[in-house]
Enzyme design. Sequence first.
Site, PDB file in Angstrom:
ATOM      1  N   HIS A  75       0.828  -1.197   0.000  1.00  0.00           N
ATOM      2  CA  HIS A  75       0.000   0.000   0.000  1.00  0.00           C
ATOM      3  C   HIS A  75       0.863   1.249   0.000  1.00  0.00           C
ATOM      4  O   HIS A  75       1.993   1.234   0.490  1.00  0.00           O
ATOM      5  CB  HIS A  75      -0.877   0.066   1.270  1.00  0.00           C
ATOM      6  CG  HIS A  75      -1.677  -1.149   1.531  1.00  0.00           C
ATOM      7  ND1 HIS A  75      -1.785  -1.687   2.788  1.00  0.00           N
ATOM      8  CD2 HIS A  75      -2.408  -1.948   0.713  1.00  0.00           C
ATOM      9  CE1 HIS A  75      -2.562  -2.762   2.741  1.00  0.00           C
ATOM     10  NE2 HIS A  75      -2.942  -2.943   1.489  1.00  0.00           N
ATOM     11  N   LYS A  82       5.939   6.703   6.976  1.00  0.00           N
ATOM     12  CA  LYS A  82       5.579   5.862   8.119  1.00  0.00           C
ATOM     13  C   LYS A  82       6.803   5.473   8.926  1.00  0.00           C
ATOM     14  O   LYS A  82       7.826   5.070   8.373  1.00  0.00           O
ATOM     15  CB  LYS A  82       4.907   4.564   7.653  1.00  0.00           C
ATOM     16  CG  LYS A  82       3.608   4.736   6.921  1.00  0.00           C
ATOM     17  CD  LYS A  82       3.093   3.382   6.423  1.00  0.00           C
ATOM     18  CE  LYS A  82       1.806   3.550   5.636  1.00  0.00           C
ATOM     19  NZ  LYS A  82       1.379   2.280   5.052  1.00  0.00           N
ATOM     20  N   TYR A 143       2.267   2.045  13.458  1.00  0.00           N
ATOM     21  CA  TYR A 143       2.707   2.926  12.374  1.00  0.00           C
ATOM     22  C   TYR A 143       2.448   4.364  12.818  1.00  0.00           C
ATOM     23  O   TYR A 143       1.311   4.738  13.043  1.00  0.00           O
ATOM     24  CB  TYR A 143       1.873   2.763  11.113  1.00  0.00           C
ATOM     25  CG  TYR A 143       1.434   1.396  10.695  1.00  0.00           C
ATOM     26  CD1 TYR A 143       1.856   0.885   9.478  1.00  0.00           C
ATOM     27  CD2 TYR A 143       0.544   0.643  11.449  1.00  0.00           C
ATOM     28  CE1 TYR A 143       1.422  -0.347   9.043  1.00  0.00           C
ATOM     29  CE2 TYR A 143       0.115  -0.594  11.022  1.00  0.00           C
ATOM     30  CZ  TYR A 143       0.547  -1.082   9.816  1.00  0.00           C
ATOM     31  OH  TYR A 143       0.110  -2.298   9.385  1.00  0.00           O
ATOM     32  N   ASP A 182      -6.138  -6.913  -1.118  1.00  0.00           N
ATOM     33  CA  ASP A 182      -4.722  -6.915  -1.471  1.00  0.00           C
ATOM     34  C   ASP A 182      -4.426  -7.857  -2.632  1.00  0.00           C
ATOM     35  O   ASP A 182      -3.525  -7.592  -3.438  1.00  0.00           O
ATOM     36  CB  ASP A 182      -3.861  -7.268  -0.254  1.00  0.00           C
ATOM     37  CG  ASP A 182      -3.775  -6.123   0.748  1.00  0.00           C
ATOM     38  OD1 ASP A 182      -4.244  -5.007   0.441  1.00  0.00           O
ATOM     39  OD2 ASP A 182      -3.238  -6.341   1.843  1.00  0.00           O
TER      40      ASP A 182
END
Length: 194
Positions: A75, A82, A143, A182
Amino acid sequence: MSQSPTIVKRVKPEIVNIEAIPDLKLIYPKAFPDERGFFSETYNMEDWANDLGFKEIIKQDNHSYSKYGVLRGLHTQPGMGKLVSVISGKIFDVAVDIRPGSETYGKWHGVELDAESKTIFWIPSGFLHGFQCLSKEGAHVVYKCSAGYDPKTEFGINPFDEDINIIWPLTNKNELIISERDQQHGSFKDLKKE
């Protein structure tokens, strides 16, 4: 009774550039183990700016839990970097450079993150991100993000894309858990056409 992780004492944070893709960084935060357990300072805006030259502003903090064999990603969201760390368990964390014009465009780097090392992986904007859970007990992943989540701009690439060719540690398809979303992501070739 659970066993305490073995934590390395660090009185100052440290930062290391990934040689193959220098904009990716590993950050080793302050950590203070003792007979009670440990204390770790996982982010300090002023200290990190002064000591490490890390000047990103964190705007959102996320926490996920993944079972053994879960593969999340790949992604990305434009404008979002991040700081990825693991508070329980172990993952294989991957970043793929998709910045147009970058010398390392299409290259990936993977690193094992776990609760014991307290290592933090900095993945700046312009990279795909994904990970595979390696620990039988699952993994809690945190994250810290430099932008808020925006479903309108987030997109993904199939984690098994042949052009990127990530070498995932778990290869037995019967052990893998991947979301339908995904699995339906497009290819790296499609991204290059845009």
